[in-house]
Design a protein around this motif. Structure first.
Motif, PDB file in Angstrom:
ATOM      1  N   PRO A   1      -6.261   1.288  -1.757  1.00 21.06           N
ATOM      2  CA  PRO A   1      -6.043   2.030  -2.996  1.00 21.06           C
ATOM      3  C   PRO A   1      -7.144   1.723  -4.011  1.00 21.06           C
ATOM      4  O   PRO A   1      -7.554   0.575  -4.161  1.00 21.06           O
TER       5      PRO A   1
ATOM      6  N   TRP B   1       0.839  -1.193   0.000  1.00 13.36           N
ATOM      7  CA  TRP B   1       0.000   0.000   0.000  1.00 13.36           C
ATOM      8  C   TRP B   1       0.875   1.244   0.000  1.00 13.36           C
ATOM      9  O   TRP B   1       1.912   1.279   0.668  1.00 13.36           O
TER      10      TRP B   1
ATOM     11  N   ASN C   1     -14.581   2.367  -1.936  1.00 15.58           N
ATOM     12  CA  ASN C   1     -14.371   2.481  -0.486  1.00 15.58           C
ATOM     13  C   ASN C   1     -15.512   1.884   0.320  1.00 15.58           C
ATOM     14  O   ASN C   1     -15.350   1.607   1.503  1.00 15.58           O
TER      15      ASN C   1
ATOM     16  N   GLY D   1     -10.593   2.387   2.561  1.00 13.68           N
ATOM     17  CA  GLY D   1      -9.220   2.830   2.763  1.00 13.68           C
ATOM     18  C   GLY D   1      -8.192   2.204   1.855  1.00 13.68           C
ATOM     19  O   GLY D   1      -7.039   2.620   1.841  1.00 13.68           O
TER      20      GLY D   1
ATOM     21  N   TRP E   1     -14.951   6.044  -6.936  1.00 12.31           N
ATOM     22  CA  TRP E   1     -14.121   6.097  -5.726  1.00 12.31           C
ATOM     23  C   TRP E   1     -14.954   5.738  -4.490  1.00 12.31           C
ATOM     24  O   TRP E   1     -14.514   4.966  -3.638  1.00 12.31           O
TER      25      TRP E   1
ATOM     26  N   ARG F   1      -4.828  10.836   0.799  1.00  9.75           N
ATOM     27  CA  ARG F   1      -3.895  10.013   0.007  1.00  9.75           C
ATOM     28  C   ARG F   1      -4.645   9.196  -1.037  1.00  9.75           C
ATOM     29  O   ARG F   1      -4.206   9.060  -2.185  1.00  9.75           O
ATOM     30  N   SER F   2      -5.782   8.644  -0.647  1.00 11.70           N
ATOM     31  CA  SER F   2      -6.553   7.781  -1.544  1.00 11.70           C
ATOM     32  C   SER F   2      -7.090   8.559  -2.742  1.00 11.70           C
ATOM     33  O   SER F   2      -6.981   8.114  -3.892  1.00 11.70           O
TER      34      SER F   2
ATOM     35  N   SER G   1      -7.879   9.371   3.527  1.00  6.88           N
ATOM     36  CA  SER G   1      -8.763   9.809   2.451  1.00  6.88           C
ATOM     37  C   SER G   1      -8.035  10.705   1.450  1.00  6.88           C
ATOM     38  O   SER G   1      -8.193  10.554   0.233  1.00  6.88           O
TER      39      SER G   1
END
Length: 418
Positions: free
Chosen positions: A87, A11, A80, A85, A76, A150-151, A148
């Motif tokens: 990728p 990750w 999730n 959380g 997206w 970063r994702s 969030s």
């Protein structure tokens, strides 16, 4: 945890705690049910910046961008919901790849894709408001927002990279073949390049030293096909009694068309002909001659198309001659709205029967008999409607006829009744 094949082995950020995973899942559930008004706000934010002007001004590209950005948002959120959380794989479905084709065919570079960051910021603000409703614990909130952020960034970077690669592949494909040469010649002509009419005519297979009428044939539907657009282009040629037109594919849902000849197209015949072609629309330019006319008529057709989109008209066939004045007046939408309100006052919200009666009356040189005949209305009924219109106007009609006529014409297009 099961690792998807399209995700990295490690990750790119720390795995969230069990509690934060649950918070992300609940937030994604809320996001998937986000209100329509907020989605429209997200779309406006994406299309409002200067880099996106070439897209925002084009109804086809603007509609595709709206569909694409909604698809990103829901992709997206859905990912999730399934695996909080983790990728999220880039969204490179039909909407994104179709958008890549259209951008390349319009000459838009990959730099326009980075304008999606504006939409990312709007989406982030929405997500933060959701996050603050999920928890008030500062540690949970810090972890939730960090994961969030970063994702979302990871997902959009990967998606933009994928679309850029598709644009490069599409650009390579379009540099080959007869169709690519035709589009290249048209681009040179529209840019005013020093190319001779004889040379350009030979390469296009279309005589430029004659009278032309350009048109834009397009569809804003998500499911559109070139066959329907080409049928509409052929119908335009038949309505003008012309030979086969010059057709250039501008995008997957747009054709640029030039019809030769002096004859005016029969608009009613054309409307009847394209009625079965779901979602297809035609904006027709002015009649002009030679190379300069080839370019001028095309620009007029584009102006017509953009005015239709700007005012939200539902008309499917519109000519530049019909909207020349309204197009000029509405270049500044906010200014046009103020002009209509100032000129018409309470008449702006009157019934269509009243506004149509007054506009037709002005169009007929203030001749009540001709107006009644044209509207298939009894003369006394017409006079009552005109009297009502006069009551609602903020200033006497006899001192303000030109402004009232223009304002009513703008109002008619804004209401979609034109």
């Amino acid at each position: 945890m099961h690792q998807r094949d399209d995700m990295p082995d490690a990750w790119p950020w720390p795995r969230p705690s069990k509690r934060v995973r649950e918070l992300i899942r609940r937030g994604a559930e809320t996001a998937l049910n986000t209100p329509q008004e907020w989605l429209e706000e997200l779309e406006r934010a994406t299309l409002s910046i200067e880099k996106m002007k070439v897209i925002a001004d084009d109804p086809v590209l603007a509609a595709a961008t709206r569909r694409t950005y909604r698809a990103y948002f829901f992709h997206w959120a859905a990912a999730n919901l399934r695996d909080p959380g983790a990728p999220v794989a880039p969204h490179l479905g039909a909407e994104s790849l179709g958008m890549a084709r259209d951008l390349v065919r319009r000459g838009v570079t990959e730099s326009a894709l980075h304008a999606y960051r504006t939409g990312q910021n709007a989406a982030w603000l929405r997500w933060m408001s959701i996050a603050f409703e999920l928890t008030s614990d500062p540690d949970e909130l810090r972890e939730l927002l960090d994961i969030s952020a970063r994702s979302i960034s990871f997902f959009l970077d990967a998606t933009i990279a994928g679309i850029s690669a598709q644009m490069n592949a599409e650009r390579d494909e379009l540099t080959r073949g007869t169709h690519a040469e035709r589009r290249e010649v048209v681009a040179l002509l529209l840019d005013g390049a020093p190319i001779s009419a004889q040379n350009a005519s030979r390469r296009l297979g279309y005589e430029l030293d004659q009278t032309h009428r350009a048109a834009v044939v397009w569809s804003e539907e998500s499911e559109s096909d070139l066959g329907s657009l080409e049928s509409a282009a052929d119908a335009l040629a038949r309505a003008a009694g012309a030979q086969r037109p010059l057709i250039v594919v501008a995008s997957a849902a747009t054709l640029w068309v030039w019809v030769p000849g002096e004859a005016e197209p029969d608009i009613e015949r054309l409307r009847t002909a394209i009625r079965p072609l779901q979602g297809v629309r035609i904006a027709i330019g002015s009649k002009s001659r030679k190379i300069e006319g080839f370019r001028r008529s095309h620009l007029d057709a584009l102006t017509t198309q953009r005015m239709i989109a700007r005012l939200g008209s539902e008309q499917r066939v519109v000519s530049f001659e019909r909207v020349r004045l309204v197009s000029l007046v509405t270049q500044d939408p906010e200014g046009a709205d103020q002009f209509v309100k100032h000129t018409l006052g309470d008449l702006e919200s009157a019934s269509p029967e009243v506004t149509s009666a007054l506009l037709t009356f002005l169009d007929e040189g203030c001749n009540a008999s001709r107006t009644a005949t044209r509207l298939h209305t009894h003369r006394n009924t017409l006079l009552r409607r005109l009297a009502r219109a006069e009551e609602l106007l903020p200033r006497p009609l006899e001192h303000n006829r030109v402004e009232v006529a223009v304002a009513l014409e703008v109002l008619r297009w804004q209401s979609g009744a034109a």
